[in-house]
Design a protein around this motif. Structure first.
Motif, PDB file in Angstrom:
ATOM      1  N   UNK A  27       0.813  -1.217   0.000  1.00  0.00           N
ATOM      2  CA  UNK A  27       0.000   0.000   0.000  1.00  0.00           C
ATOM      3  C   UNK A  27       0.847   1.267   0.000  1.00  0.00           C
ATOM      4  N   UNK A  28       1.567   1.529  -1.082  1.00  0.00           N
ATOM      5  CA  UNK A  28       2.403   2.715  -1.163  1.00  0.00           C
ATOM      6  C   UNK A  28       3.873   2.358  -1.096  1.00  0.00           C
ATOM      7  N   UNK A  73      -0.296   4.975   6.919  1.00  0.00           N
ATOM      8  CA  UNK A  73       0.972   4.269   7.087  1.00  0.00           C
ATOM      9  C   UNK A  73       0.735   2.979   7.864  1.00  0.00           C
ATOM     10  N   UNK A  74       1.073   1.871   7.261  1.00  0.00           N
ATOM     11  CA  UNK A  74       0.998   0.567   7.922  1.00  0.00           C
ATOM     12  C   UNK A  74       2.377   0.256   8.501  1.00  0.00           C
ATOM     13  N   UNK A 109       3.602  10.197   2.549  1.00  0.00           N
ATOM     14  CA  UNK A 109       3.134   9.283   1.514  1.00  0.00           C
ATOM     15  C   UNK A 109       2.505   8.058   2.165  1.00  0.00           C
ATOM     16  N   UNK A 110       1.565   7.438   1.449  1.00  0.00           N
ATOM     17  CA  UNK A 110       1.081   6.139   1.882  1.00  0.00           C
ATOM     18  C   UNK A 110       2.280   5.194   1.961  1.00  0.00           C
ATOM     19  N   UNK A 111       2.384   4.459   3.076  1.00  0.00           N
ATOM     20  CA  UNK A 111       3.609   3.693   3.294  1.00  0.00           C
ATOM     21  C   UNK A 111       3.329   2.343   3.945  1.00  0.00           C
ATOM     22  N   UNK A 116      -4.748   6.857  10.535  1.00  0.00           N
ATOM     23  CA  UNK A 116      -3.639   7.235   9.663  1.00  0.00           C
ATOM     24  C   UNK A 116      -2.418   6.369   9.859  1.00  0.00           C
ATOM     25  N   UNK A 117      -2.290   5.752  11.052  1.00  0.00           N
ATOM     26  CA  UNK A 117      -1.184   4.838  11.343  1.00  0.00           C
ATOM     27  C   UNK A 117      -1.781   3.542  11.880  1.00  0.00           C
TER      28      UNK A 117
END
Length: 387
Positions: free
Chosen positions: A21-22, A317-318, A235-237, A372-373
Motif C-alpha cells: 500500500x504505497x 501508514x501501515x 506518503x502512503x507507506x 492514519x497509522x
C-alpha cells in the motif's frame, strides 16, 4: 557501472498488481551484533521481490542500510553476507560439546580484548588514564578505521547518492545533543555519515562531518521511525520496523538479568508510546481532512479554511513490527555477540519472521477510515530462533 534507473521499486511492483500500500520503508534499529536479524529480514523481502523505496537506519541499522542502498539489487544479499562473515569472531579453541555456551563467552572476551578485524581495533592510548588528551576525533576505547575500509570496499556511495532507494541515517550532534538525520534526498552521503551513526561512546570516537562531531544516533533515538512520520510530503507507506531490543520483559531477579533488561529498556526507545502518539496525531489529521471536505465549497476555498485544512492529511501508514528473539543463554553482552552461531541464529530468525508476515499480508483488508497509522504486531505467533 550499474544504472539505478533499472531498479524495480516496490511502487512498480504495486502498479503490476502487488499488495504493497504505497512506498515500502525499511526502518532499522541500532543494536550491534543483533543486527544480523535485519539481514535476515531483508533476505525474505528480497526473495519476495520487495525492494525498499526508503531505508532508515541508526548504528548497525545504518550499516546494514548502506549495504543495501549502496549495491545493485542482485548484489545486496551477497554484500550483507560478506559483511557479516567478516564480523564473525571465532575463538581459537572450541568447547561447545563440553561446556554449552562457552564458545560464545570466548568470542565475547576476544571481541573486548582484540576487537574485530574489519570493524574496530583497540586504542591503547585510551587506557593511559581518563584525563589523557586523546583529541576529540580519537576519544574512544577503540578505533573504527577498519570499519571505514570495510564499508569503502562493500558500499558504492555513488549508487547511494542516486537515491534509489533513498537512504537516511541518524546521528547525535555532540555539542547540541540534537538528533540529525542525514538523507540522500537532501545531501550527499559518504562513509563518514554511516560511521557517525554507529559511533557509540565511549567505545567508539565521534566522527566529524562538516566540522561538527557526531555520535551514534541511538543515544537519542534508536528507533528512527519518526523520520517517516515527519517526512514532507507524507506518503502512503508500508513500514517494516525492525526492532532489536525488546520493550517488554519480566522483572529481573539477578544482576545479570538487571543488566540485560536495562539495555532492552534503554535502546527500545519507548517505541510503543511513540507509535501511540503518532496514531493520535495522524487520526487528528484525518479528522481535519474529513471535516474540511464537509464544508460548503465557498467556505472550503477561503484562505483561512485552506490554511487550517493544511493540517489535515489523507495518507495511511501501515507499520509492521518485527522483533528479534531472545536466544537461549543470552545476556547483556548480546549486542557484541559476534559468534558465528549468534549471527546465524539471528539472521535465520529475521528471515523466518518476515516470511511469516509476508504470507499473512496483514496490511491487506478494511481499516478504520480515520486511522492514519495502523500497527501490525504478530509477535505471539512468530517462530522462535533456531538453536
Amino acid at each position: 557501472m550499474y544504472d539505478a534507473r533499472e531498479v524495480r521499486s516496490s511502487s512498480d511492483i504495486g502498479s503490476r498488481g502487488g499488495s504493497e500500500p504505497g512506498q515500502v520503508v525499511l526502518v532499522l534499529q541500532g543494536g550491534g551484533a543483533l543486527g544480523s536479524y535485519q539481514a535476515g529480514v531483508y533476505q525474505a523481502l528480497h526473495e519476495a521481490a520487495i525492494e525498499p523505496d526508503w531505508i532508515i537506519g541508526t548504528s548497525i541499522g545504518a550499516i546494514n542500510a548502506s549495504l543495501i542502498a549502496g549495491n545493485a539489487p542482485e548484489n545486496r544479499l551477497p554484500r550483507l553476507r560478506e559483511f557479516w562473515k567478516r564480523m564473525e569472531q571465532n575463538p581459537v579453541w572450541s568447547f561447545r560439546d563440553i561446556f554449552p555456551g562457552f564458545n560464545e563467552k570466548l568470542a565475547y572476551w576476544s571481541t573486548v580484548t582484540h576487537g574485530i578485524p574489519g570493524f574496530f581495533r583497540p586504542n591503547p592510548l585510551a587506557h593511559a588514564g581518563d584525563s589523557y588528551p586523546l583529541g576529540s576525533d580519537h576519544a574512544g576505547y577503540y578505533s573504527t578505521t577498519p570499519l571505514e575500509r570495510t564499508l569503502t570496499e562493500l558500499v558504492d556511495f555513488n549508487l547511494v547518492n542516486q537515491c534509489r532507494p533513498r537512504l537516511t541515517v541518524g546521528a547525535a550532534h555532540v555539542r547540541s545533543s540534537e538528533m540529525r538525520y542525514f538523507d540522500s534526498r537532501d545531501c550527499e552521503l559518504s562513509v563518514r555519515h554511516i560511521m557517525a551513526s554507529g559511533a557509540l561512546p565511549p567505545a567508539f570516537p565521534a566522527i566529524r562531518i562538516d566540522g561538527e562531531l557526531y555520535w551514534d544516533g541511538g543515544i537519542l533515538s534508536n528507533t528512527p521511525t519518526e523520520a517517516v512520520f515527519d517526512d514532507n510530503p507524507r506518503k502512503n507507506s508500508l513500514i517494516f520496523a525492525v526492532h532489536l531490543w525488546n520493550p517488554s520483559g519480566p522483572e529481573p531477579t539477578t544482576m545479570a538479568e538487571v543488566l540485560n533488561r536495562h539495555k532492552d529498556v534503554q535502546y527500545s526507545s519507548r517505541i510503543a508510546s511513540h507509535i501511540a502518539r503518532q496514531q493520535q496525531a495522524h487520526r487528528l489529521r484525518h479528522v481535519i481532512n474529513q471535516l474540511a471536505a464537509r464544508l460548503p465549497e465557498a467556505e472550503r476555498n477561503s484562505e483561512a479554511v485552506r490554511e487550517l485544512a493544511g493540517y489535515g492529511c489523507p495518507t495511511r501508514m501501515h507499520v509492521v513490527r518485527l522483533l528479534a528473539p531472545q536466544l537461549s543463554r543470552e545476556d547483556h553482552t548480546k549486542d557484541i555477540d559476534f559468534s558465528p552461531s549468534g549471527i546465524m541464529q539471528r539472521w535465520d530468525a529475521g528471515y523466518r519472521h518476515t516470511r511469516a508476515v509476508l504470507e499473512r499480508k496483514p496490511w491487506v483488508g478494511q481499516f478504520d477510515p480515520l486511522a492514519g497509522v495502523v500497527l501490525h504486531e504478530h509477535m505471539k505467533v512468530m517462530p522462535q530462533a533456531a538453536e
